[in-house]
Structure formats: structure tokens, C-alpha cells
Design a protein around this motif. Structure first.
Motif, PDB file in Angstrom:
ATOM      1  N   HIS A 222       0.829  -1.208   0.000  1.00 43.63           N
ATOM      2  CA  HIS A 222       0.000   0.000   0.000  1.00 43.63           C
ATOM      3  C   HIS A 222       0.866   1.262   0.000  1.00 43.63           C
ATOM      4  CE1 HIS A 222      -3.391   2.625   0.735  1.00 43.63           C
ATOM      5  NE2 HIS A 222      -2.683   3.180   1.704  1.00 43.63           N
ATOM      6  N   ASP A 223       1.956   1.256   0.757  1.00 42.93           N
ATOM      7  CA  ASP A 223       2.862   2.408   0.779  1.00 42.93           C
ATOM      8  C   ASP A 223       3.417   2.692  -0.615  1.00 42.93           C
ATOM      9  OD1 ASP A 223       2.561   2.583   3.576  1.00 42.93           O
ATOM     10  OD2 ASP A 223       4.376   1.401   3.951  1.00 42.93           O
ATOM     11  N   VAL A 224       3.820   1.618  -1.308  1.00 45.39           N
ATOM     12  CA  VAL A 224       4.380   1.776  -2.656  1.00 45.39           C
ATOM     13  C   VAL A 224       3.298   2.289  -3.609  1.00 45.39           C
ATOM     14  CG1 VAL A 224       5.419   0.567  -4.608  1.00 45.39           C
ATOM     15  CG2 VAL A 224       6.168   0.055  -2.272  1.00 45.39           C
ATOM     16  N   PHE A 225       2.113   1.706  -3.548  1.00 45.28           N
ATOM     17  CA  PHE A 225       0.988   2.140  -4.385  1.00 45.28           C
ATOM     18  C   PHE A 225       0.714   3.630  -4.174  1.00 45.28           C
ATOM     19  CE2 PHE A 225      -3.580   2.988  -4.718  1.00 45.28           C
ATOM     20  CZ  PHE A 225      -3.827   2.616  -6.024  1.00 45.28           C
ATOM     21  N   THR A 226       0.637   4.042  -2.924  1.00 43.08           N
ATOM     22  CA  THR A 226       0.359   5.447  -2.600  1.00 43.08           C
ATOM     23  C   THR A 226       1.479   6.360  -3.106  1.00 43.08           C
ATOM     24  OG1 THR A 226      -0.926   4.779  -0.668  1.00 43.08           O
ATOM     25  CG2 THR A 226      -0.139   7.054  -0.712  1.00 43.08           C
ATOM     26  N   ALA A 227       2.724   5.940  -2.947  1.00 35.69           N
ATOM     27  CA  ALA A 227       3.856   6.746  -3.422  1.00 35.69           C
ATOM     28  C   ALA A 227       3.805   6.912  -4.939  1.00 35.69           C
ATOM     29  CB  ALA A 227       5.175   6.107  -2.989  1.00 35.69           C
ATOM     30  N   ILE A 228       3.469   5.847  -5.642  1.00 37.21           N
ATOM     31  CA  ILE A 228       3.385   5.920  -7.109  1.00 37.21           C
ATOM     32  C   ILE A 228       2.238   6.834  -7.526  1.00 37.21           C
ATOM     33  CG2 ILE A 228       2.879   4.590  -9.198  1.00 37.21           C
ATOM     34  CD1 ILE A 228       4.431   2.247  -7.786  1.00 37.21           C
ATOM     35  N   LYS A 229       1.077   6.680  -6.904  1.00 36.66           N
ATOM     36  CA  LYS A 229      -0.065   7.557  -7.215  1.00 36.66           C
ATOM     37  C   LYS A 229       0.284   9.012  -6.929  1.00 36.66           C
ATOM     38  CE  LYS A 229      -4.131   7.160  -7.534  1.00 36.66           C
ATOM     39  NZ  LYS A 229      -4.894   7.798  -8.554  1.00 36.66           N
ATOM     40  N   ASN A 230       0.957   9.278  -5.824  1.00 33.36           N
ATOM     41  CA  ASN A 230       1.348  10.650  -5.484  1.00 33.36           C
ATOM     42  C   ASN A 230       2.351  11.206  -6.494  1.00 33.36           C
ATOM     43  OD1 ASN A 230      -0.329  10.672  -3.255  1.00 33.36           O
ATOM     44  ND2 ASN A 230       1.303  10.166  -1.806  1.00 33.36           N
ATOM     45  N   HIS A 231       3.255  10.350  -6.974  1.00 32.37           N
ATOM     46  CA  HIS A 231       4.215  10.776  -7.990  1.00 32.37           C
ATOM     47  C   HIS A 231       3.491  11.159  -9.284  1.00 32.37           C
ATOM     48  CE1 HIS A 231       7.800  10.934 -10.457  1.00 32.37           C
ATOM     49  NE2 HIS A 231       7.215  10.093 -11.294  1.00 32.37           N
ATOM     50  N   ILE A 232       2.527  10.342  -9.681  1.00 35.58           N
ATOM     51  CA  ILE A 232       1.754  10.635 -10.898  1.00 35.58           C
ATOM     52  C   ILE A 232       1.039  11.974 -10.736  1.00 35.58           C
ATOM     53  CG2 ILE A 232      -0.246   9.920 -12.287  1.00 35.58           C
ATOM     54  CD1 ILE A 232       0.647   6.989 -11.699  1.00 35.58           C
ATOM     55  N   ALA A 233       0.420  12.185  -9.582  1.00 38.69           N
ATOM     56  CA  ALA A 233      -0.314  13.432  -9.326  1.00 38.69           C
ATOM     57  C   ALA A 233       0.612  14.643  -9.346  1.00 38.69           C
ATOM     58  CB  ALA A 233      -1.045  13.341  -7.995  1.00 38.69           C
ATOM     59  N   ALA A 234       1.813  14.483  -8.814  1.00 37.03           N
ATOM     60  CA  ALA A 234       2.775  15.597  -8.800  1.00 37.03           C
ATOM     61  C   ALA A 234       3.241  15.944 -10.201  1.00 37.03           C
ATOM     62  CB  ALA A 234       3.966  15.242  -7.911  1.00 37.03           C
ATOM     63  N   GLU A 235       3.425  14.919 -11.031  1.00 40.40           N
ATOM     64  CA  GLU A 235       3.894  15.133 -12.403  1.00 40.40           C
ATOM     65  C   GLU A 235       2.772  15.628 -13.326  1.00 40.40           C
ATOM     66  OE1 GLU A 235       7.120  14.688 -13.745  1.00 40.40           O
ATOM     67  OE2 GLU A 235       7.613  14.676 -11.610  1.00 40.40           O
ATOM     68  N   ASP A 236       1.546  15.200 -13.051  1.00 39.53           N
ATOM     69  CA  ASP A 236       0.408  15.516 -13.925  1.00 39.53           C
ATOM     70  C   ASP A 236      -0.838  15.684 -13.060  1.00 39.53           C
ATOM     71  OD1 ASP A 236      -1.594  15.649 -15.845  1.00 39.53           O
ATOM     72  OD2 ASP A 236      -0.770  14.014 -17.038  1.00 39.53           O
ATOM     73  N   PRO A 237      -1.069  16.899 -12.525  1.00 41.24           N
ATOM     74  CA  PRO A 237      -2.171  17.119 -11.588  1.00 41.24           C
ATOM     75  C   PRO A 237      -3.544  16.650 -12.078  1.00 41.24           C
ATOM     76  CG  PRO A 237      -0.721  19.010 -11.596  1.00 41.24           C
ATOM     77  CD  PRO A 237      -0.263  18.106 -12.719  1.00 41.24           C
ATOM     78  N   ASP A 238      -3.810  16.678 -13.378  1.00 44.33           N
ATOM     79  CA  ASP A 238      -5.093  16.180 -13.889  1.00 44.33           C
ATOM     80  C   ASP A 238      -5.298  14.704 -13.564  1.00 44.33           C
ATOM     81  OD1 ASP A 238      -5.909  18.578 -14.950  1.00 44.33           O
ATOM     82  OD2 ASP A 238      -5.300  18.089 -17.007  1.00 44.33           O
ATOM     83  N   MET A 239      -4.197  13.943 -13.555  1.00 46.05           N
ATOM     84  CA  MET A 239      -4.305  12.499 -13.318  1.00 46.05           C
ATOM     85  C   MET A 239      -4.429  12.161 -11.829  1.00 46.05           C
ATOM     86  SD  MET A 239      -4.562  11.430 -16.302  1.00 46.05           S
ATOM     87  CE  MET A 239      -4.340   9.666 -16.432  1.00 46.05           C
ATOM     88  N   ALA A 240      -4.388  13.156 -10.955  1.00 47.48           N
ATOM     89  CA  ALA A 240      -4.521  12.910  -9.509  1.00 47.48           C
ATOM     90  C   ALA A 240      -5.856  12.252  -9.176  1.00 47.48           C
ATOM     91  CB  ALA A 240      -4.369  14.218  -8.740  1.00 47.48           C
ATOM     92  N   ARG A 241      -6.891  12.557  -9.956  1.00 44.83           N
ATOM     93  CA  ARG A 241      -8.212  11.971  -9.682  1.00 44.83           C
ATOM     94  C   ARG A 241      -8.552  10.825 -10.626  1.00 44.83           C
ATOM     95  NH1 ARG A 241      -8.802  16.887 -12.211  1.00 44.83           N
ATOM     96  NH2 ARG A 241     -10.248  16.565 -13.893  1.00 44.83           N
ATOM     97  N   ALA A 242      -7.558  10.325 -11.325  1.00 46.19           N
ATOM     98  CA  ALA A 242      -7.780   9.227 -12.269  1.00 46.19           C
ATOM     99  C   ALA A 242      -8.081   7.923 -11.532  1.00 46.19           C
ATOM    100  CB  ALA A 242      -6.548   9.038 -13.151  1.00 46.19           C
ATOM    101  N   ASN A 243      -8.849   7.064 -12.192  1.00 42.85           N
ATOM    102  CA  ASN A 243      -9.134   5.731 -11.674  1.00 42.85           C
ATOM    103  C   ASN A 243      -7.959   4.807 -11.973  1.00 42.85           C
ATOM    104  OD1 ASN A 243     -11.787   6.513 -11.017  1.00 42.85           O
ATOM    105  ND2 ASN A 243     -12.480   6.030 -13.081  1.00 42.85           N
ATOM    106  N   VAL A 244      -7.634   3.955 -11.033  1.00 46.81           N
ATOM    107  CA  VAL A 244      -6.599   2.951 -11.264  1.00 46.81           C
ATOM    108  C   VAL A 244      -7.263   1.756 -11.944  1.00 46.81           C
ATOM    109  CG1 VAL A 244      -4.921   1.395 -10.203  1.00 46.81           C
ATOM    110  CG2 VAL A 244      -5.236   3.706  -9.304  1.00 46.81           C
ATOM    111  N   VAL A 245      -6.809   1.451 -13.147  1.00 46.68           N
ATOM    112  CA  VAL A 245      -7.349   0.345 -13.925  1.00 46.68           C
ATOM    113  C   VAL A 245      -6.526  -0.916 -13.672  1.00 46.68           C
ATOM    114  CG1 VAL A 245      -7.841  -0.456 -16.274  1.00 46.68           C
ATOM    115  CG2 VAL A 245      -8.178   1.948 -15.676  1.00 46.68           C
TER     116      VAL A 245
END
Length: 80
Positions: free
Chosen positions: A48-71
Motif C-alpha cells: 500500500h505504501d508503494v501504491f500510494t507513493a506511485i499515485k502521489n508521484h503521478i499526481a505531482a507530475e500531472d495534476p489532472d491524473m490525480a483523480r484518475a481511476n486505477v485500472v
């Protein structure tokens, strides 16, 4: 007859992280993004920590994708 030695562009294992991850996120009807890499999580980190870190990295790089669904998400030890 001459032979050529093919050089690999694959990084040596020691330069890669201990785990390989792949994630696909999507803004339905608008956009999707698939990323992959390797990473060595800190000692004691959970999946879960790794998942959250990756999602946070994506959001930092591309704020629009912060609310994206994980497929799709995969985290595996980076070894054969």
C-alpha cells in the motif's frame, strides 16, 4: 564472415530497483496513462505504501491524473 556483438540497452540488474511496478490510470472517456519502472522501497514499506507513493508521484507530475481511476496495478520482486 564477420559477426557483430549486440549491445543491450537493458540496465544492469544492480542499477535497477528491487521491485518492478506497472500502473494504468484513466480519466474515463478522456485519457489513460500506463507507466512502469523499478524501485527499491524503504525497509518496512508495504504494498500500500508503494501504491500510494506511485499515485502521489503521478499526481505531482500531472495534476489532472490525480483523480484518475486505477485500472491496473502490479508490484513484483524484480528478479527471475
Amino acid at each position: 564472415m564477420s559477426t557483430q556483438t549486440e549491445q543491450s540497452s537493458i540496465p544492469a540488474a544492480q542499477t535497477q530497483g528491487s521491485h518492478h511496478w506497472i500502473i494504468t490510470v484513466e480519466l474515463p472517456g478522456r485519457r489513460s496513462l500506463t507507466l512502469s519502472s523499478t524501485w527499491t522501497p524503504p525497509t518496512g514499506a508495504t504494498r500500500h505504501d508503494v501504491f500510494t507513493a506511485i499515485k502521489n508521484h503521478i499526481a505531482a507530475e500531472d495534476p489532472d491524473m490525480a483523480r484518475a481511476n486505477v485500472v491496473f496495478f502490479s508490484l513484483e520482486p524484480n528478479q527471475l
